[in-house]
Design a protein around this motif. Structure first.
Motif, PDB file in Angstrom:
ATOM      1  N   LEU A  35      -8.461   1.351  -6.054  1.00 29.65           N
ATOM      2  CA  LEU A  35      -7.400   2.197  -5.510  1.00 29.65           C
ATOM      3  C   LEU A  35      -6.023   1.553  -5.655  1.00 29.65           C
ATOM      4  N   ASP A  36      -5.968   0.350  -6.246  1.00 32.68           N
ATOM      5  CA  ASP A  36      -4.716  -0.418  -6.263  1.00 32.68           C
ATOM      6  C   ASP A  36      -4.179  -0.563  -4.842  1.00 32.68           C
ATOM      7  N   LEU A  37      -5.048  -1.023  -3.947  1.00 29.85           N
ATOM      8  CA  LEU A  37      -4.724  -1.115  -2.524  1.00 29.85           C
ATOM      9  C   LEU A  37      -5.251  -2.431  -1.966  1.00 29.85           C
ATOM     10  N   GLU A  69      -5.577   9.833  -5.843  1.00 37.09           N
ATOM     11  CA  GLU A  69      -4.430   9.538  -6.702  1.00 37.09           C
ATOM     12  C   GLU A  69      -3.481   8.594  -5.961  1.00 37.09           C
ATOM     13  N   PRO A  70      -2.653   7.833  -6.697  1.00 35.25           N
ATOM     14  CA  PRO A  70      -1.776   6.864  -6.035  1.00 35.25           C
ATOM     15  C   PRO A  70      -0.927   7.457  -4.914  1.00 35.25           C
ATOM     16  N   VAL A  73      -3.122   7.820  -1.950  1.00 36.54           N
ATOM     17  CA  VAL A  73      -3.450   6.522  -1.357  1.00 36.54           C
ATOM     18  C   VAL A  73      -2.337   6.099  -0.406  1.00 36.54           C
ATOM     19  N   MET A  74      -1.108   6.209  -0.862  1.00 34.68           N
ATOM     20  CA  MET A  74       0.028   5.791  -0.055  1.00 34.68           C
ATOM     21  C   MET A  74       0.153   6.617   1.218  1.00 34.68           C
ATOM     22  N   ALA A 108       0.315  -1.050  -1.973  1.00 34.58           N
ATOM     23  CA  ALA A 108      -0.280   0.002  -2.801  1.00 34.58           C
ATOM     24  C   ALA A 108       0.535   0.098  -4.085  1.00 34.58           C
ATOM     25  N   LEU A 109      -0.155   0.226  -5.215  1.00 33.30           N
ATOM     26  CA  LEU A 109       0.502   0.267  -6.520  1.00 33.30           C
ATOM     27  C   LEU A 109       0.190   1.569  -7.247  1.00 33.30           C
ATOM     28  N   SER A 110       1.179   2.075  -7.957  1.00 30.57           N
ATOM     29  CA  SER A 110       0.959   3.117  -8.953  1.00 30.57           C
ATOM     30  C   SER A 110       1.198   2.469 -10.313  1.00 30.57           C
ATOM     31  N   GLN A 111       1.320   3.260 -11.358  1.00 33.50           N
ATOM     32  CA  GLN A 111       1.560   2.678 -12.677  1.00 33.50           C
ATOM     33  C   GLN A 111       2.943   2.042 -12.795  1.00 33.50           C
TER      34      GLN A 111
END
Length: 242
Positions: A35-37, A69-70, A73-74, A108-111
């Motif tokens: 989840l980039d979390l 989706e990012p 998640v946020m 938390a990260l997106s692209q």
């Protein structure tokens, strides 16, 4: 049906340790690269209570669905912190424990972007282009003095109220969560840590470790630094590489 191509998981390393003095680890960590979390929570209120509070924060984040989706998640990560806040308050009332709570720092990260959410004095740093920056700002008595320009971080480290936080998940009627967003670049490294590391490792030390150590070992290496320094508190470290 068209399937969205999977992005490779970002590299990260994470570790938590009781330290050399405490008998119970009141820290809890979350690492969900799918989840980039990532998150760290540091409990307060005494052994059982602090452990319950930090694990409540992490468990709320652990329950997030794997396919978000990012942007979701946020949004849902923030909701999870509010949920944990209410659960901790309810448990404190049920068990007549008085005030219990936990810090929380979340990445938390997106692209292309990062989001940091935080409550309390667990920290997020970013290493980029040979420099290190504190992304979060401590919700503590000395942290506020630093923000107002009355103290430097070096002076704050030795202040008699250095451990007195002003916000925590589970404390007060309304949970105030600070946030910071920004762009990410290839080569960025993010460090999340509890105060069990930051009380020993200044920015010069962190810069050296984040610039020199491989992602696979850097969290363990920073933990060992804290242990060598005495580790009077629980120590939690997460490093994420973009």
């Amino acid at each position: 049906m068209y399937a969205k191509p999977e992005q490779p998981l970002r590299k990260s390393s994470a570790i938590t340790h009781t330290g050399l003095v405490r008998k119970v680890n009141e820290d809890a960590i979350l690492s969900r690269p799918e989840l980039d979390l990532w998150a760290i929570s540091d409990g307060m209120g005494g052994h059982v209570a602090g452990d319950f509070a930090s694990h409540t924060v992490v468990q709320a984040l652990q329950l997030l669905a794997n396919d978000l989706e990012p942007v979701d998640v946020m949004r849902k990560a923030r909701q999870a912190l509010y949920q944990a806040h209410n659960e901790i308050k309810a448990e404190a009332t049920r068990r007549s424990l008085g005030t219990i709570g936990a810090t929380a720092v979340l990445l938390a990260l997106s692209q292309t972007k990062f989001l940091c959410l935080w409550v309390g004095d667990s920290r997020l740093y970013r290493y980029r282009d040979g420099e290190i920056e504190i992304i979060s700002s401590d919700h503590s008595v000395v942290g506020e003095l630093v923000e107002q320009g009355y103290l430097t971080w070096k002076e704050a480290e030795n202040h008699p109220q250095s451990n007195q936080i002003t916000r925590a998940v589970g404390v007060n009627d309304v949970l105030e969560i600070d946030k910071r967003r920004g762009e990410i670049r290839s080569g960025d490294r993010f460090l999340l840590c509890s105060d069990g590391l930051s009380k020993y490792a200044n920015e010069r030390v962190l810069l050296r470790y984040l610039s020199e150590r491989p992602i696979e070992t850097v969290s363990n290496d920073l933990l060992q630094f804290a242990l060598d320094a005495g580790a009077s508190d629980n120590v939690s470290v997460i490093v994420v590489e973009v």
